[in-house]
Design a protein around this motif. Structure first.
Motif, PDB file in Angstrom:
ATOM      1  N   GLY A 207       0.830  -1.280  -0.082  1.00 28.51           N
ATOM      2  CA  GLY A 207       0.152   0.051  -0.145  1.00 28.51           C
ATOM      3  C   GLY A 207       0.690   1.397   0.094  1.00 28.51           C
ATOM      4  N   VAL A 208       2.046   1.383  -0.370  1.00 30.96           N
ATOM      5  CA  VAL A 208       2.990   2.223  -0.361  1.00 30.96           C
ATOM      6  C   VAL A 208       3.482   2.712  -1.819  1.00 30.96           C
ATOM      7  N   ARG A 209       3.296   3.958  -2.055  1.00 29.71           N
ATOM      8  CA  ARG A 209       3.531   4.661  -3.342  1.00 29.71           C
ATOM      9  C   ARG A 209       5.207   5.007  -3.203  1.00 29.71           C
ATOM     10  N   VAL A 210       5.800   4.936  -4.294  1.00 23.30           N
ATOM     11  CA  VAL A 210       7.211   5.272  -4.456  1.00 23.30           C
ATOM     12  C   VAL A 210       7.210   5.944  -5.882  1.00 23.30           C
ATOM     13  N   ASN A 211       7.701   7.231  -5.862  1.00 21.77           N
ATOM     14  CA  ASN A 211       7.964   8.113  -6.910  1.00 21.77           C
ATOM     15  C   ASN A 211       9.220   8.890  -6.694  1.00 21.77           C
ATOM     16  N   ALA A 212       9.837   9.485  -7.555  1.00 17.70           N
ATOM     17  CA  ALA A 212      10.931  10.197  -7.652  1.00 17.70           C
ATOM     18  C   ALA A 212      10.822  11.725  -8.285  1.00 17.70           C
ATOM     19  N   ILE A 213      11.297  12.578  -7.903  1.00 22.79           N
ATOM     20  CA  ILE A 213      11.657  14.002  -8.684  1.00 22.79           C
ATOM     21  C   ILE A 213      12.959  14.184  -9.282  1.00 22.79           C
ATOM     22  N   ALA A 214      12.945  14.811 -10.300  1.00 28.03           N
ATOM     23  CA  ALA A 214      14.548  14.888 -10.718  1.00 28.03           C
ATOM     24  C   ALA A 214      14.766  16.518 -10.999  1.00 28.03           C
ATOM     25  N   PRO A 215      14.962  17.417 -10.189  1.00 23.67           N
ATOM     26  CA  PRO A 215      15.261  18.769 -10.382  1.00 23.67           C
ATOM     27  C   PRO A 215      16.363  18.872 -11.242  1.00 23.67           C
ATOM     28  N   GLY A 216      16.303  20.122 -11.890  1.00 28.68           N
ATOM     29  CA  GLY A 216      17.360  20.732 -12.846  1.00 28.68           C
ATOM     30  C   GLY A 216      17.998  21.887 -12.041  1.00 28.68           C
ATOM     31  N   GLU A 217      18.074  23.118 -12.693  1.00 31.91           N
ATOM     32  CA  GLU A 217      18.825  24.124 -12.132  1.00 31.91           C
ATOM     33  C   GLU A 217      17.778  24.877 -11.049  1.00 31.91           C
ATOM     34  N   ILE A 218      18.208  24.863  -9.851  1.00 33.11           N
ATOM     35  CA  ILE A 218      17.676  25.287  -8.546  1.00 33.11           C
ATOM     36  C   ILE A 218      18.174  26.190  -7.931  1.00 33.11           C
ATOM     37  N   GLU A 219      17.547  27.329  -7.649  1.00 34.15           N
ATOM     38  CA  GLU A 219      18.367  28.409  -6.992  1.00 34.15           C
ATOM     39  C   GLU A 219      18.464  28.184  -5.597  1.00 34.15           C
ATOM     40  N   THR A 220      19.584  27.535  -5.339  1.00 30.57           N
ATOM     41  CA  THR A 220      20.266  27.361  -3.989  1.00 30.57           C
ATOM     42  C   THR A 220      21.570  27.986  -3.628  1.00 30.57           C
ATOM     43  N   SER A 221      22.056  27.640  -2.518  1.00 26.59           N
ATOM     44  CA  SER A 221      23.405  28.242  -2.229  1.00 26.59           C
ATOM     45  C   SER A 221      24.396  27.420  -2.938  1.00 26.59           C
ATOM     46  N   ILE A 222      24.070  26.242  -3.277  1.00 28.38           N
ATOM     47  CA  ILE A 222      25.301  25.321  -4.001  1.00 28.38           C
ATOM     48  C   ILE A 222      25.364  25.364  -5.669  1.00 28.38           C
ATOM     49  N   LEU A 223      24.838  26.513  -6.015  1.00 30.93           N
ATOM     50  CA  LEU A 223      24.768  26.608  -7.639  1.00 30.93           C
ATOM     51  C   LEU A 223      26.344  26.934  -7.762  1.00 30.93           C
ATOM     52  N   SER A 224      26.709  26.182  -8.842  1.00 30.06           N
ATOM     53  CA  SER A 224      27.916  26.568  -9.688  1.00 30.06           C
ATOM     54  C   SER A 224      28.110  27.850 -10.531  1.00 30.06           C
ATOM     55  N   PRO A 225      29.222  28.521 -10.524  1.00 27.77           N
ATOM     56  CA  PRO A 225      29.201  29.399 -11.265  1.00 27.77           C
ATOM     57  C   PRO A 225      29.074  29.194 -12.815  1.00 27.77           C
ATOM     58  N   GLY A 226      28.687  29.754 -13.508  1.00 30.74           N
ATOM     59  CA  GLY A 226      28.227  29.382 -15.053  1.00 30.74           C
ATOM     60  C   GLY A 226      26.845  28.711 -15.374  1.00 30.74           C
ATOM     61  N   THR A 227      26.034  28.552 -14.161  1.00 31.33           N
ATOM     62  CA  THR A 227      25.077  27.907 -14.296  1.00 31.33           C
ATOM     63  C   THR A 227      23.940  29.146 -15.179  1.00 31.33           C
ATOM     64  N   GLU A 228      24.121  30.223 -15.086  1.00 29.25           N
ATOM     65  CA  GLU A 228      23.408  31.302 -15.951  1.00 29.25           C
ATOM     66  C   GLU A 228      23.264  31.088 -17.387  1.00 29.25           C
ATOM     67  N   LYS A 229      24.647  30.320 -17.911  1.00 28.09           N
ATOM     68  CA  LYS A 229      24.646  29.969 -19.230  1.00 28.09           C
ATOM     69  C   LYS A 229      23.721  28.693 -19.573  1.00 28.09           C
ATOM     70  N   ILE A 230      23.236  27.968 -18.717  1.00 32.91           N
ATOM     71  CA  ILE A 230      22.326  26.866 -18.861  1.00 32.91           C
ATOM     72  C   ILE A 230      21.263  27.581 -19.053  1.00 32.91           C
ATOM     73  N   VAL A 231      20.958  28.445 -17.843  1.00 36.17           N
ATOM     74  CA  VAL A 231      19.480  28.966 -17.816  1.00 36.17           C
ATOM     75  C   VAL A 231      19.009  29.713 -19.193  1.00 36.17           C
ATOM     76  N   GLU A 232      19.960  30.158 -19.720  1.00 38.12           N
ATOM     77  CA  GLU A 232      19.669  30.972 -21.028  1.00 38.12           C
ATOM     78  C   GLU A 232      19.224  29.968 -22.193  1.00 38.12           C
ATOM     79  N   GLY A 233      19.538  28.640 -22.043  1.00 35.71           N
ATOM     80  CA  GLY A 233      19.023  27.669 -22.955  1.00 35.71           C
ATOM     81  C   GLY A 233      17.600  27.030 -22.615  1.00 35.71           C
ATOM     82  N   LEU A 234      17.176  27.248 -21.282  1.00 34.49           N
ATOM     83  CA  LEU A 234      16.136  26.503 -20.896  1.00 34.49           C
ATOM     84  C   LEU A 234      14.647  27.158 -21.583  1.00 34.49           C
ATOM     85  N   PRO A 235      13.642  26.436 -22.137  1.00 33.61           N
ATOM     86  CA  PRO A 235      12.555  26.871 -22.521  1.00 33.61           C
ATOM     87  C   PRO A 235      11.874  28.068 -21.457  1.00 33.61           C
ATOM     88  N   LEU A 236      11.813  27.949 -20.134  1.00 30.86           N
ATOM     89  CA  LEU A 236      11.243  28.851 -19.383  1.00 30.86           C
ATOM     90  C   LEU A 236      12.405  29.770 -19.188  1.00 30.86           C
TER      91      LEU A 236
END
Length: 243
Positions: free
Chosen positions: A177-206
């Motif tokens: 009776g237990v459901r098991v799922n996953a979520i796969a985040p992409g580029e999320i604004e947190t304290s561990i973002l790497s420099p250069g992430t803004e280049k990835i964001v430029e190519g995101l549909p949103l």
């Protein structure tokens, strides 16, 4: 109150984990947190200190030993387990560790935190999850499906393995009776973002970073009755990065 639902969350101290705590607390849930860090002095939810367990998920012995401590706090039911804790080691200069550079001990530590802890906790608490007809959510990553410019090889392979584990767990835990799922985040604004992430964001549909609260909302959905017929899936939360 006796009908209050309970969430067990790993990796609660920042980012997605902290936002998830706030989301479930807003809904009136009791939140039990596990982190290698002690409970922070300035935290905005009531009862947090009493329901925090200091636990290093990199240690198999400590993780297994913590099961009984957690069970004692649950009172027989666990409505949701969110396996959010994750580590992604870097080179001494902060660069990406690839398959040629990652030593076996580092690889093993990453897998203990990012992969093995998820099944150890779920299996150890299966009776409590079953009693509540609960839900498990494993937090994977877009890095588990493609080579990422910043996430290292150990992190990526551990998240790919966690996605496969989610399917296996959905198959095995479903009859309980237990459901098991996953979520796969992409580029999320947190304290561990790497420099250069803004280049990835430029190519995101949103064309923008995701917010931790947006990820927490998807986790909430998968733990709520709104997703009562959803199991064995991985939801991508990445602004269309996968397309």
């Amino acid at each position: 109150m006796s009908d209050q639902k309970t969430l067990l969350l790993t990796g609660a101290s920042r980012g997605i984990g902290h936002a998830t705590v706030m989301r479930f607390a807003k809904e009136g849930w009791r939140v039990i947190t596990c982190s290698r860090q002690p409970f922070p002095e300035k935290c905005p939810w009531g009862g947090g200190r009493e329901d925090h367990i200091e636990l290093d998920l990199a240690s198999p012995d400590a993780t297994i030993a913590a099961i009984e401590q957690i069970r004692e706090r649950l009172g027989g039911k666990l409505h949701a387990l969110v396996n959010n804790a994750g580590i992604s080691p870097k080179t001494p200069t902060g660069g990406r560790l690839n398959t040629l550079e990652t030593d076996l001990r580092t690889w093993g530590k990453v897998f203990h935190v990012n992969f093995f802890a998820s099944i150890v906790l779920a299996r150890g608490l299966k009776d409590e999850l079953s009693a509540a007809k609960g839900s498990v959510v494993n937090v994977t990553s877009i890095a588990g499906a493609r080579v990422h410019p910043f996430a290292g090889a150990a992190y990526a392979t551990s998240k790919a393995a966690l996605a496969a584990l989610t399917r296996e767990m959905a198959h095995d835990f479903g009859p309980l009776g237990v459901r098991v799922n996953a979520i796969a985040p992409g580029e999320i604004e947190t304290s561990i973002l790497s420099p250069g992430t803004e280049k990835i964001v430029e190519g995101l549909p949103l064309r923008r970073l995701g917010q931790p609260s947006e990820v927490a909302d998807v986790i909430w959905f998968l733990c709520s009755d709104q997703s009562s017929y959803v199991t064995g899936t991985e939801i991508e939360v990445n602004a269309g990065q996968h397309v």
